[in-house]
Write an enzyme that holds these catalytic residues in place. Structure first.
Site, PDB file in Angstrom:
ATOM      1  N   LEU A 138      78.627  20.301 -24.977  1.00  0.00           N
ATOM      2  CA  LEU A 138      78.367  21.126 -23.790  1.00  0.00           C
ATOM      3  C   LEU A 138      79.588  21.176 -22.883  1.00  0.00           C
ATOM      4  O   LEU A 138      80.288  20.177 -22.716  1.00  0.00           O
ATOM      5  CB  LEU A 138      77.219  20.547 -22.963  1.00  0.00           C
ATOM      6  CG  LEU A 138      75.807  20.573 -23.529  1.00  0.00           C
ATOM      7  CD1 LEU A 138      74.837  20.022 -22.496  1.00  0.00           C
ATOM      8  CD2 LEU A 138      75.408  21.980 -23.933  1.00  0.00           C
ATOM      9  N   TYR A 234      93.762  16.692 -15.079  1.00  0.00           N
ATOM     10  CA  TYR A 234      92.765  16.542 -16.138  1.00  0.00           C
ATOM     11  C   TYR A 234      92.354  15.072 -16.316  1.00  0.00           C
ATOM     12  O   TYR A 234      91.365  14.630 -15.772  1.00  0.00           O
ATOM     13  CB  TYR A 234      93.227  17.178 -17.466  1.00  0.00           C
ATOM     14  CG  TYR A 234      92.057  17.340 -18.400  1.00  0.00           C
ATOM     15  CD1 TYR A 234      91.345  18.532 -18.461  1.00  0.00           C
ATOM     16  CD2 TYR A 234      91.591  16.261 -19.154  1.00  0.00           C
ATOM     17  CE1 TYR A 234      90.208  18.645 -19.251  1.00  0.00           C
ATOM     18  CE2 TYR A 234      90.456  16.367 -19.946  1.00  0.00           C
ATOM     19  CZ  TYR A 234      89.781  17.557 -19.997  1.00  0.00           C
ATOM     20  OH  TYR A 234      88.646  17.672 -20.771  1.00  0.00           O
ATOM     21  N   VAL A 273      92.201  27.642 -26.510  1.00  0.00           N
ATOM     22  CA  VAL A 273      91.635  28.646 -25.621  1.00  0.00           C
ATOM     23  C   VAL A 273      90.136  28.753 -25.887  1.00  0.00           C
ATOM     24  O   VAL A 273      89.720  29.116 -26.986  1.00  0.00           O
ATOM     25  CB  VAL A 273      92.281  30.029 -25.866  1.00  0.00           C
ATOM     26  CG1 VAL A 273      91.700  31.061 -24.904  1.00  0.00           C
ATOM     27  CG2 VAL A 273      93.790  29.952 -25.748  1.00  0.00           C
TER      28      VAL A 273
HETATM   29  P1  NAD Z   1      82.725  26.389 -24.581  1.00  0.00           P
HETATM   30  O1  NAD Z   1      82.612  26.914 -23.197  1.00  0.00           O
HETATM   31  O2  NAD Z   1      83.340  27.250 -25.611  1.00  0.00           O
HETATM   32  O3  NAD Z   1      81.259  25.986 -25.131  1.00  0.00           O
HETATM   33  C1  NAD Z   1      80.285  25.397 -24.340  1.00  0.00           C
HETATM   34  C2  NAD Z   1      78.920  25.490 -25.009  1.00  0.00           C
HETATM   35  O4  NAD Z   1      77.966  24.844 -24.149  1.00  0.00           O
HETATM   36  C3  NAD Z   1      78.390  26.920 -25.204  1.00  0.00           C
HETATM   37  O5  NAD Z   1      77.687  27.012 -26.427  1.00  0.00           O
HETATM   38  C4  NAD Z   1      77.399  27.093 -24.057  1.00  0.00           C
HETATM   39  O6  NAD Z   1      76.352  28.021 -24.316  1.00  0.00           O
HETATM   40  C5  NAD Z   1      76.839  25.688 -23.970  1.00  0.00           C
HETATM   41  N1  NAD Z   1      76.233  25.367 -22.674  1.00  0.00           N
HETATM   42  C6  NAD Z   1      76.829  25.297 -21.457  1.00  0.00           C
HETATM   43  N2  NAD Z   1      75.914  24.943 -20.519  1.00  0.00           N
HETATM   44  C7  NAD Z   1      74.738  24.782 -21.173  1.00  0.00           C
HETATM   45  C8  NAD Z   1      73.427  24.407 -20.779  1.00  0.00           C
HETATM   46  N3  NAD Z   1      73.124  24.112 -19.512  1.00  0.00           N
HETATM   47  N4  NAD Z   1      72.460  24.371 -21.726  1.00  0.00           N
HETATM   48  C9  NAD Z   1      72.727  24.676 -23.026  1.00  0.00           C
HETATM   49  N5  NAD Z   1      73.954  25.019 -23.449  1.00  0.00           N
HETATM   50  C10 NAD Z   1      74.933  25.063 -22.548  1.00  0.00           C
HETATM   51  O7  NAD Z   1      83.444  24.990 -24.444  1.00  0.00           O
HETATM   52  P2  NAD Z   1      84.408  24.127 -25.392  1.00  0.00           P
HETATM   53  O8  NAD Z   1      85.787  24.279 -24.893  1.00  0.00           O
HETATM   54  O9  NAD Z   1      84.097  24.339 -26.825  1.00  0.00           O
HETATM   55  O10 NAD Z   1      83.957  22.657 -24.957  1.00  0.00           O
HETATM   56  C11 NAD Z   1      83.036  21.863 -25.684  1.00  0.00           C
HETATM   57  C12 NAD Z   1      83.431  20.407 -25.557  1.00  0.00           C
HETATM   58  O11 NAD Z   1      84.737  20.228 -26.140  1.00  0.00           O
HETATM   59  C13 NAD Z   1      83.549  19.917 -24.093  1.00  0.00           C
HETATM   60  O12 NAD Z   1      83.108  18.589 -24.030  1.00  0.00           O
HETATM   61  C14 NAD Z   1      85.044  19.981 -23.849  1.00  0.00           C
HETATM   62  O13 NAD Z   1      85.468  19.102 -22.822  1.00  0.00           O
HETATM   63  C15 NAD Z   1      85.554  19.543 -25.211  1.00  0.00           C
HETATM   64  N6  NAD Z   1      86.989  19.858 -25.481  1.00  0.00           N
HETATM   65  C16 NAD Z   1      87.481  21.109 -25.279  1.00  0.00           C
HETATM   66  C17 NAD Z   1      88.840  21.349 -25.482  1.00  0.00           C
HETATM   67  C18 NAD Z   1      89.457  22.711 -25.258  1.00  0.00           C
HETATM   68  O14 NAD Z   1      90.679  22.804 -25.168  1.00  0.00           O
HETATM   69  N7  NAD Z   1      88.681  23.758 -25.180  1.00  0.00           N
HETATM   70  C19 NAD Z   1      89.670  20.304 -25.948  1.00  0.00           C
HETATM   71  C20 NAD Z   1      89.124  19.056 -26.189  1.00  0.00           C
HETATM   72  C21 NAD Z   1      87.768  18.835 -25.949  1.00  0.00           C
END
Ligand code: NAD
Length: 396
Positions: A138, A234, A273
């Site tokens: 999430l 961060y 991204v």
């Molecule tokens: P994203 O925004 O692409 O995906 C988030 C997901 O969470 C979506 O499917 C959305 O529908 C769901 N969501 C959000 N609020 C919700 C709720 N209340 N109920 C149900 N679903 C909900 O995000 P992402 O970048 O893929 O991030 C996912 C994880 O990966 C996070 O923990 C983030 O910190 C981690 N992460 C991201 C990166 C990056 O660069 N994007 C790098 C390392 C780790």
């Protein structure tokens, strides 16, 4: 209707159903071109519609033949308003899963709530019996606490002094300096409540109490570490505090699951991204520079490549899972390679509006951003009329 992107700062308020479907197809094609791995059978992905959660779902389904249940927060089209990208992504995923004989179910709603957890448990009981992998992915700006009803908001702020660094307007290509005021203790508390581990723990405890977690099951959540330049905003900022909490939760969950032969991990993933990362100041400029360097070194990966490597080589690879001194899986290993970081940091000092296209991959950033919403995708005619109303077949 004819659908074009409508952007407002780091969000796009429209999404293209055929473009999103094409993006899903590309991710599935990538997995189908890789070696299959002996992975999970029935998978629950919390946050399954975009970014890392979506890529996890695709990697498990098409790499290991897993049945999947995805929970996410998206909306259908309404009148002239398109659905969100996650909605179209899921519709396309489910169609492909069905063609391949894989079961897939989706639940739309607030994953932080008790009612969605209860609904998920019922669906697991009815369709899978049990799950042997729970992915927690999430990323949300807000959470309503299921017991107290308190509404928490997450902020991305430094802790300590005001932080000033370069940032990028990825639409115009303008590089400028931005200053972010430090967070209050209350903001740190609220950010931890949204992005920390409490909700992940609640999920695993409730699934476990309901008997729907299989013996030997795995749960994994995602974190980020990143370079020195983004540390104040961060890793050492509000979101870093929340990630510390998430990482500590993995230790508790590992203890909980271990009695049944299960395990809990946090995987530190690469900066990419996604809808969430484009909202963080400074990070888009860093990602643009990182993309350029990693592409030059032929090390670049997107979410799907990262998740394939995480699943096939680490979580379900041979031998014990490799972790760092804090017990974290480091699938950000290529991003954090010394030569990669040294080159990015060298460029960082010189980066400005005039040279951003030479020193960083602004075009690649923009391309990925539009792709998230199904735009700028090869093979799609964006002047053609498309039906914005798309159903998700197994939606609960
Ligand atoms: P994203 O925004 O692409 O995906 C988030 C997901 O969470 C979506 O499917 C959305 O529908 C769901 N969501 C959000 N609020 C919700 C709720 N209340 N109920 C149900 N679903 C909900 O995000 P992402 O970048 O893929 O991030 C996912 C994880 O990966 C996070 O923990 C983030 O910190 C981690 N992460 C991201 C990166 C990056 O660069 N994007 C790098 C390392 C780790």
């Amino acid at each position: 209707m004819i659908i074009h992107p409508k952007t407002r700062s780091f969000i796009c308020t429209t999404a293209h159903p055929e473009g999103c479907a094409k993006q899903i197809e590309k991710q599935i094609d990538y997995i189908n071109a890789q070696k299959k791995f002996n992975g999970p059978t029935n998978v629950l992905v919390i946050g399954a519609s975009t970014g890392y959660g979506l890529a996890s779902r695709i990697a498990a389904a098409f790499g290991a033949g897993a049945n999947t249940l995805g929970v996410f927060f998206d909306r259908a089209a309404e009148g002239a308003r398109t659905a969100t990208a996650g909605w179209y992504n899921t519709a396309a995923f489910e169609a492909k899963a069905k063609q391949n004989g894989l079961k897939s179910f989706s639940i739309v709603g607030d994953a932080f709530s008790d009612s969605i957890k209860a609904k998920t448990i019922e669906l697991i009981k009815a369709e899978f019996g049990q799950v042997d992998l729970v992915v927690y992915s999430l990323a949300s700006p807000r959470r309503t606490h299921p017991v107290t009803g308190e509404i928490f908001s997450s902020v991305i702020k430094p802790i300590g002094p005001t932080y000033t660094n370069k940032t990028l307007n990825f639409h115009s290509g303008e590089v400028s300096f931005t200053s972010i005021e430090p967070a209050t203790d209350e903001e740190i508390r609220q950010t931890t409540a949204v992005m920390g581990g409490e909700d992940w723990r609640m999920w695993i405890e409730q699934l476990s109490e309901a008997g729907v977690i299989a013996k030997g099951a795995t749960t994994v959540a995602y974190s980020y570490v990143g370079p020195e330049v983004t540390q104040p905003v961060y890793r050492e900022g509000t979101i870093g505090k929340a990630k510390n909490d998430l990482e500590n939760t993995a230790i508790q969950l590992n203890d909980l699951l271990q009695s049944q032969g299960g395990r809990a991990f946090v995987s530190v993933n690469k900066a990419l991204v996604t809808q969430s990362s484009s909202a963080i100041p400074v990070v888009p400029l860093y990602i643009s520079a990182l993309y350029k360097v990693m592409k030059e070194k032929e090390l670049h990966e997107n979410c799907i490549e990262q998740m394939y490597r995480l699943f096939s080589e680490r979580l379900y690879g041979e031998g014990t899972v490799e972790v760092d001194e804090k017990g974290l899986i480091r699938i950000d290993d290529w991003e954090m390679r010394e030569d990669v970081q040294a080159e990015v940091m060298k460029r960082w000092l010189d980066l400005d509006t005039d040279n951003v296209n030479d020193l960083a991959d602004l075009t690649g950033y923009q391309q990925d951003f539009y792709n998230l919403f199904g735009f700028r995708t090869e093979g799609i005619d964006y002047e053609a009329d498309v039906d914005q109303n798309v159903d998700i077949p197994n939606l609960y």
